[in-house]
Write a protein that holds these residues in place. Structure first.
Motif, PDB file in Angstrom:
ATOM      1  N   UNK A 101       0.879  -1.171   0.000  1.00 44.42           N
ATOM      2  CA  UNK A 101       0.000   0.000   0.000  1.00 44.42           C
ATOM      3  C   UNK A 101       0.915   1.220   0.000  1.00 44.42           C
ATOM      4  N   UNK A 102       0.754   2.046  -1.005  1.00 41.97           N
ATOM      5  CA  UNK A 102       1.600   3.233  -1.131  1.00 41.97           C
ATOM      6  C   UNK A 102       1.023   4.395  -0.330  1.00 41.97           C
ATOM      7  N   UNK A 103       1.934   5.203   0.207  1.00 44.32           N
ATOM      8  CA  UNK A 103       1.542   6.445   0.861  1.00 44.32           C
ATOM      9  C   UNK A 103       1.973   7.593  -0.034  1.00 44.32           C
ATOM     10  N   UNK A 104       1.341   8.717   0.132  1.00 44.07           N
ATOM     11  CA  UNK A 104       1.660   9.904  -0.655  1.00 44.07           C
ATOM     12  C   UNK A 104       2.611  10.760   0.185  1.00 44.07           C
ATOM     13  N   UNK A 105       3.908  10.519   0.020  1.00 43.72           N
ATOM     14  CA  UNK A 105       4.932  11.149   0.866  1.00 43.72           C
ATOM     15  C   UNK A 105       4.802  12.667   0.913  1.00 43.72           C
ATOM     16  N   UNK A 106       4.391  13.275  -0.186  1.00 45.20           N
ATOM     17  CA  UNK A 106       4.282  14.740  -0.209  1.00 45.20           C
ATOM     18  C   UNK A 106       3.185  15.264   0.718  1.00 45.20           C
ATOM     19  N   UNK A 107       2.337  14.370   1.239  1.00 50.67           N
ATOM     20  CA  UNK A 107       1.279  14.805   2.156  1.00 50.67           C
ATOM     21  C   UNK A 107       1.687  14.682   3.621  1.00 50.67           C
TER      22      UNK A 107
END
Length: 136
Positions: A101-107
């Motif tokens: 499951x990927x996270x949106x690092x920029x958030x």
């Protein structure tokens, strides 16, 4: 790791009208209101408590770059995200990676209350915007 519903984020066009509805119709209490011009936020936020359940009302402050403005343009006003509180955000992110499951690092950020948060990639969550957060 245990996950507990922390709050639901609602994208709105009229913050005053929405606050009025949540207070006078639903019996909520306005517990905080603030503006964030941070990149990736750009919203005025009102936090409503209804018998221990929290709702964040999110109104864009920049109709060009705010993610809330983009959301409203694409999907209309309404439920923007569901936030789950975890014991430790860093460990929770590692657990997500193990499940692909990927996270949106920029958030990833810390809000004005010290809450650390990150959004999961909606492509991996059946299209739902999910926030993970903790309160160190």
């Amino acid at each position: 790791m245990k996950k507990v519903l922390d709050h639901i984020g609602i994208a709105v066009r009229d913050l005053e009208g929405s606050i009025n509805f949540y207070i006078h119709v639903l019996g909520g209490e306005l517990v905080d209101r603030y503006r964030s011009e941070a990149a990736g936020v750009e919203s005025e936020i009102a936090i409503i408590d209804i018998d221990g359940a929290r709702t964040e009302l999110l109104m864009p402050t920049n109709n060009t770059t705010s993610p809330i403005a983009r959301f409203i343009k694409q999907k209309g006003k309404g439920v923007h995200h569901i936030a789950y509180r975890v014991d430790n955000l860093d460990i929770a992110i590692e657990d997500l990676k193990k499940e692909d499951i990927r996270v949106m690092e920029h958030t990833r950020r810390v809000n004005k209350h010290g809450r650390r948060l990150i959004y999961l990639n909606p492509a991996d969550t059946e299209g739902t915007i999910i926030e993970y957060c903790d309160y160190p």
